[in-house]
Scaffold this motif. Structure first.
Motif, PDB file in Angstrom:
ATOM      1  N   ALA A   1       4.283  32.908 -11.486  1.00 35.52           N
ATOM      2  CA  ALA A   1       4.056  34.434 -11.142  1.00 35.52           C
ATOM      3  C   ALA A   1       2.785  34.828 -12.198  1.00 35.52           C
ATOM      4  O   ALA A   1       2.138  35.508 -11.652  1.00 35.52           O
ATOM      5  N   GLU A   2       2.619  33.866 -13.152  1.00 36.58           N
ATOM      6  CA  GLU A   2       1.684  34.144 -14.306  1.00 36.58           C
ATOM      7  C   GLU A   2       0.453  33.576 -13.694  1.00 36.58           C
ATOM      8  O   GLU A   2      -0.797  33.974 -14.235  1.00 36.58           O
ATOM      9  N   GLY A   3       0.150  32.995 -12.195  1.00 41.77           N
ATOM     10  CA  GLY A   3      -0.866  32.514 -11.811  1.00 41.77           C
ATOM     11  C   GLY A   3      -1.322  31.037 -12.165  1.00 41.77           C
ATOM     12  O   GLY A   3      -2.529  30.752 -11.893  1.00 41.77           O
ATOM     13  N   MET A   4      -0.414  30.351 -12.679  1.00 40.34           N
ATOM     14  CA  MET A   4      -0.642  28.828 -12.944  1.00 40.34           C
ATOM     15  C   MET A   4      -0.924  28.201 -11.876  1.00 40.34           C
ATOM     16  O   MET A   4      -0.002  28.196 -10.858  1.00 40.34           O
ATOM     17  N   THR A   5      -1.828  27.230 -11.926  1.00 45.86           N
ATOM     18  CA  THR A   5      -1.889  26.289 -10.817  1.00 45.86           C
ATOM     19  C   THR A   5      -0.946  25.240 -10.942  1.00 45.86           C
ATOM     20  O   THR A   5      -0.943  24.618 -11.943  1.00 45.86           O
ATOM     21  N   MET A   6      -0.078  24.984  -9.895  1.00 48.51           N
ATOM     22  CA  MET A   6       0.967  23.942 -10.075  1.00 48.51           C
ATOM     23  C   MET A   6       1.129  22.945  -8.783  1.00 48.51           C
ATOM     24  O   MET A   6       0.719  23.360  -7.437  1.00 48.51           O
ATOM     25  N   MET A   7       1.175  21.964  -9.236  1.00 47.75           N
ATOM     26  CA  MET A   7       1.531  21.007  -8.056  1.00 47.75           C
ATOM     27  C   MET A   7       2.896  20.340  -8.546  1.00 47.75           C
ATOM     28  O   MET A   7       3.094  19.538  -9.377  1.00 47.75           O
ATOM     29  N   VAL A   8       3.773  20.433  -7.534  1.00 48.11           N
ATOM     30  CA  VAL A   8       5.313  20.253  -7.736  1.00 48.11           C
ATOM     31  C   VAL A   8       5.758  19.191  -6.593  1.00 48.11           C
ATOM     32  O   VAL A   8       5.712  19.517  -5.457  1.00 48.11           O
ATOM     33  N   VAL A   9       6.007  18.017  -6.981  1.00 53.00           N
ATOM     34  CA  VAL A   9       6.793  17.266  -6.448  1.00 53.00           C
ATOM     35  C   VAL A   9       8.202  17.521  -6.537  1.00 53.00           C
ATOM     36  O   VAL A   9       8.535  17.469  -7.627  1.00 53.00           O
ATOM     37  N   THR A  10       8.943  17.678  -5.451  1.00 51.10           N
ATOM     38  CA  THR A  10      10.187  18.210  -5.515  1.00 51.10           C
ATOM     39  C   THR A  10      11.160  17.962  -4.242  1.00 51.10           C
ATOM     40  O   THR A  10      10.666  17.795  -3.286  1.00 51.10           O
TER      41      THR A  10
ATOM     42  N   GLU B   1       0.735  -1.073  -0.140  1.00 53.49           N
ATOM     43  CA  GLU B   1       0.025   0.075  -0.056  1.00 53.49           C
ATOM     44  C   GLU B   1       0.883   1.258  -0.199  1.00 53.49           C
ATOM     45  O   GLU B   1       1.735   1.435   1.128  1.00 53.49           O
ATOM     46  N   VAL B   2       0.919   2.043  -1.041  1.00 57.32           N
ATOM     47  CA  VAL B   2       1.667   3.148  -1.092  1.00 57.32           C
ATOM     48  C   VAL B   2       1.221   4.524  -0.891  1.00 57.32           C
ATOM     49  O   VAL B   2       1.592   5.233  -0.228  1.00 57.32           O
ATOM     50  N   LEU B   3      -0.282   4.695  -1.096  1.00 55.65           N
ATOM     51  CA  LEU B   3      -1.091   5.548  -0.508  1.00 55.65           C
ATOM     52  C   LEU B   3      -1.957   5.207   0.564  1.00 55.65           C
ATOM     53  O   LEU B   3      -2.853   4.273   0.008  1.00 55.65           O
ATOM     54  N   LYS B   4      -2.132   5.586   1.632  1.00 52.96           N
ATOM     55  CA  LYS B   4      -2.975   5.384   2.823  1.00 52.96           C
ATOM     56  C   LYS B   4      -4.003   6.136   3.198  1.00 52.96           C
ATOM     57  O   LYS B   4      -4.041   6.721   4.521  1.00 52.96           O
ATOM     58  N   GLY B   5      -4.874   6.755   2.246  1.00 53.55           N
ATOM     59  CA  GLY B   5      -5.959   7.801   2.819  1.00 53.55           C
ATOM     60  C   GLY B   5      -5.169   9.057   2.833  1.00 53.55           C
ATOM     61  O   GLY B   5      -4.748   9.709   3.560  1.00 53.55           O
ATOM     62  N   ILE B   6      -5.216   9.516   1.632  1.00 54.83           N
ATOM     63  CA  ILE B   6      -4.801  11.349   1.285  1.00 54.83           C
ATOM     64  C   ILE B   6      -6.192  12.337   0.918  1.00 54.83           C
ATOM     65  O   ILE B   6      -6.819  11.647   0.471  1.00 54.83           O
ATOM     66  N   ASP B   7      -5.999  13.017   1.731  1.00 55.30           N
ATOM     67  CA  ASP B   7      -7.186  14.242   1.636  1.00 55.30           C
ATOM     68  C   ASP B   7      -6.391  15.592   1.272  1.00 55.30           C
ATOM     69  O   ASP B   7      -5.414  15.893   2.220  1.00 55.30           O
ATOM     70  N   PHE B   8      -6.642  16.120   0.201  1.00 54.29           N
ATOM     71  CA  PHE B   8      -6.140  17.462   0.003  1.00 54.29           C
ATOM     72  C   PHE B   8      -6.615  18.247  -1.054  1.00 54.29           C
ATOM     73  O   PHE B   8      -7.203  17.510  -1.947  1.00 54.29           O
ATOM     74  N   GLU B   9      -6.216  19.716  -1.244  1.00 60.50           N
ATOM     75  CA  GLU B   9      -6.937  20.416  -2.161  1.00 60.50           C
ATOM     76  C   GLU B   9      -5.796  21.244  -2.637  1.00 60.50           C
ATOM     77  O   GLU B   9      -5.028  21.694  -2.201  1.00 60.50           O
ATOM     78  N   VAL B  10      -5.855  21.784  -3.917  1.00 57.37           N
ATOM     79  CA  VAL B  10      -5.226  22.613  -4.555  1.00 57.37           C
ATOM     80  C   VAL B  10      -6.149  23.709  -5.161  1.00 57.37           C
ATOM     81  O   VAL B  10      -6.837  23.252  -6.016  1.00 57.37           O
ATOM     82  N   ALA B  11      -6.173  24.858  -4.691  1.00 56.63           N
ATOM     83  CA  ALA B  11      -6.962  26.100  -4.826  1.00 56.63           C
ATOM     84  C   ALA B  11      -6.421  26.732  -6.467  1.00 56.63           C
ATOM     85  O   ALA B  11      -5.235  26.448  -6.956  1.00 56.63           O
ATOM     86  N   GLU B  12      -7.423  26.913  -7.283  1.00 55.36           N
ATOM     87  CA  GLU B  12      -6.890  27.582  -8.267  1.00 55.36           C
ATOM     88  C   GLU B  12      -5.963  28.905  -8.153  1.00 55.36           C
ATOM     89  O   GLU B  12      -5.907  29.491  -7.291  1.00 55.36           O
ATOM     90  N   GLY B  13      -4.738  28.500  -9.111  1.00 53.78           N
ATOM     91  CA  GLY B  13      -3.721  29.675  -9.168  1.00 53.78           C
ATOM     92  C   GLY B  13      -2.905  29.475  -7.811  1.00 53.78           C
ATOM     93  O   GLY B  13      -1.677  30.156  -7.746  1.00 53.78           O
ATOM     94  N   GLN B  14      -3.085  28.253  -7.207  1.00 58.71           N
ATOM     95  CA  GLN B  14      -2.013  28.082  -6.020  1.00 58.71           C
ATOM     96  C   GLN B  14      -0.899  27.261  -6.720  1.00 58.71           C
ATOM     97  O   GLN B  14      -1.014  26.653  -7.516  1.00 58.71           O
ATOM     98  N   VAL B  15       0.332  27.452  -5.799  1.00 62.16           N
ATOM     99  CA  VAL B  15       1.435  26.481  -6.091  1.00 62.16           C
ATOM    100  C   VAL B  15       1.661  25.512  -4.804  1.00 62.16           C
ATOM    101  O   VAL B  15       1.739  26.280  -3.879  1.00 62.16           O
ATOM    102  N   VAL B  16       1.356  24.223  -5.134  1.00 60.57           N
ATOM    103  CA  VAL B  16       1.520  23.412  -3.807  1.00 60.57           C
ATOM    104  C   VAL B  16       2.688  22.477  -4.163  1.00 60.57           C
ATOM    105  O   VAL B  16       2.909  21.855  -5.353  1.00 60.57           O
ATOM    106  N   CYS B  17       3.667  22.456  -3.322  1.00 60.48           N
ATOM    107  CA  CYS B  17       5.168  21.732  -3.379  1.00 60.48           C
ATOM    108  C   CYS B  17       4.725  20.421  -2.371  1.00 60.48           C
ATOM    109  O   CYS B  17       4.282  20.445  -1.354  1.00 60.48           O
TER     110      CYS B  17
END
Lengths: 244, 264
Positions: free
Chosen positions: A188-197, A19-35
């Protein structure tokens, strides 16, 4: 309240017994950058790959702009064309020129005319600083250039959001900066981004939200500056003390 | 006193070459060269073969090979895609087909297609027995090439497919624009090998009978053997086969070298 760009709830993913993911809850709002950070094997790439269903979730729900992407009736190709994805290994098409890489999906998915596709492609190449390399083949480019072409390729479909799967991990250290600069411009242009880093500097500077994952769960999340400088959880502290 | 290692090696190599020289001498001195010349290299017979050996026989051999190869590769592509299908029924069907035709001698399939099937099904194959034989070669070669193509498709890195999918490309366009062009590059050397095998397998068509304008190199040589009571025509056609197949195998070697370089 507007619909979140990405909303994940109760997401589980197993590969066989593991089991790699064991119950994930989360959100990315429009225009947000989530790392998303975390040790290798923590499930962060799998989480990212579930968002455009390159991995099939075992259970749970994923909504992209309010659309349930696990619904068997959903037009997955249409959803995917609105989500740009950038891979650790670039995954450029080696048998096509840079321009060909940027045009093929525009032609086949967006059904754009050749001249329109080329115009969009050139605009995006200029954006990533590679306008003069359009006739080159991927093998003739450095890793950093290839990754910037890959970003331009994803942008050419005018996506609403971008997923980055360790975009700089396969690069020589001196080439990382150019790629991060392009990503910074996008944010900076407001792109919604999800970044694994693993780039903590980027997360601190550009991220609106930081998610720390370990062993298939989200251990801690919040403002990147707060999480990085004053982690609350013991596991976050242990991880950050190793990487910072 | 023991010999030095390099000296020992020189002696060993000398002995091995000695064997070769003795064998060559035995052939040179023992053979009746006049008889060899008359039976294998008779210039008058060779002159009589000209120009039909090229304009009819070699032309037909190349034509049959190209037809069988083109048909075989088209059918092989369908079989390879069936083998990779998510639908179990298609996979089984392709597997049965491939195992069936790989397990039979090409000659048996040719005879059944040319002489059995027309009788059983009241069917006039285009091109007569030769046409039916070429269809048999298509059936057999497609079974081999299908496995090659399947392996080539699977050798394209998974990330390529994922990149295309993440751009919203359908399974069809992913296959046509991203996977197949790369797979075909990978399988060009083994497919060229299959081409060379086919050049030689067209000789089996002689077995089911040919009209005068249909003769391939082998049946041409055989007819010459009977007409002139002399083996020179067979030596002549053997040389023509080599003229066709050696450049092809050199091409394979060249392509493989180039691929090694590209992989680095």
């Amino acid at each position: 309240m507007s619909t979140p760009a990405i909303q994940v709830s109760g997401l589980h993913k197993s590969f066989g017994e593991h089991e790699v993911l064991k119950g994930i809850d989360f959100e990315v709002a429009e225009g947000q950058v989530v790392c998303v950070i975390g040790p290798s094997g923590s499930g962060k790439s799998t989480l990212l790959r579930c968002v455009n269903r390159l991995e099939e979730p075992t259970s749970g729900q994923i909504f992209v702009e309010g659309i349930d992407i696990c619904d068997p009736e959903v037009d997955l190709d249409a959803v995917r064309s609105r989500i740009g994805m950038v891979f650790q290994q670039f995954n450029l098409f080696p048998h096509m020129s840079v321009l060909g890489n940027l045009c093929v999906a525009q032609r086949r998915v967006k059904r754009r005319s050749k001249s329109e596709a080329v115009e969009v492609a050139r605009r995006n190449l200029a954006k990533v600083g590679l306008a003069e390399r359009e006739t080159a083949y991927p093998a003739q480019l450095s890793g950093g250039q290839q990754q910037r072409v890959a970003i331009a390729r994803a942008l050419s479909l005018d996506p609403d959001m971008m997923l980055f799967d360790e975009p700089t991990s396969a690069l020589d250290p001196e080439l990382v900066g150019d790629v991060l600069a392009v990503m910074r411009d996008l944010a900076a242009e407001g792109m919604t981004m999800m970044v694994v880093t693993h780039e903590m500097g980027f997360a601190r500077e550009v991220g609106d939200n930081l998610v720390f994952m370990d062993d298939g769960v989200i251990v801690e999340e919040g403002d990147p500056r707060t999480v990085l400088s004053a982690p609350q959880h013991e596991r976050t502290q242990a991880f950050l003390s190793k990487v910072l | 006193m023991s010999l030095r290692r390099t000296t020992k090696r020189r002696l060993r190599h000398g002995a091995l070459y000695g064997v070769l020289v003795v064998a060559a001498l035995a052939v040179v001195l023992g053979a009746d060269w006049e008889a060899v010349k008359v039976n294998f290299f008779d210039s008058e017979t060779w002159q009589a073969l000209w120009p039909d050996i090229i304009l009819t026989a070699a032309k037909n051999t190349v034509k049959y090979t190209v037809l069988a190869f083109a048909g075989g590769i088209a059918l092989a592509l369908v079989l390879a895609l069936m083998k990779l299908s998510p639908l179990r029924g298609y996979r089984y069907l392709a597997t049965i087909y491939i195992e069936f035709f790989r397990g039979l001698p090409a000659l048996v399939v040719i005879i059944v297609m040319a002489l059995g099937v027309p009788l059983a099904f009241q069917w006039q194959p285009p091109g007569g027995t030769v046409g039916a034989g070429i269809i048999a070669l298509i059936l057999v070669s497609s079974a081999y090439m299908a496995e090659t193509l399947r392996a080539g498709i699977q050798a394209v890195p998974k990330g390529q497919r994922e990149a295309a999918q993440s751009l919203g490309m359908s399974g069809f366009w992913t296959m046509v624009t991203v996977v197949l062009p790369q797979a075909i590059r990978i399988v060009i050397p083994p497919l060229t090998n299959e081409f060379i095998l086919l050049v030689k397998d067209t000789s089996l068509l002689a077995f089911v009978g040919m009209q005068a304008n249909q003769v391939d190199l082998t049946s041409f040589g055989q007819q010459g053997l009977v007409t002139y009571a002399n083996a020179s025509p067979l030596i002549a056609i053997a040389l023509v086969y080599l003229i066709i197949s050696i450049p092809a195998s050199q091409l394979v070697a060249y392509l493989e070298r180039r691929q090694m370089r590209a992989a680095r």
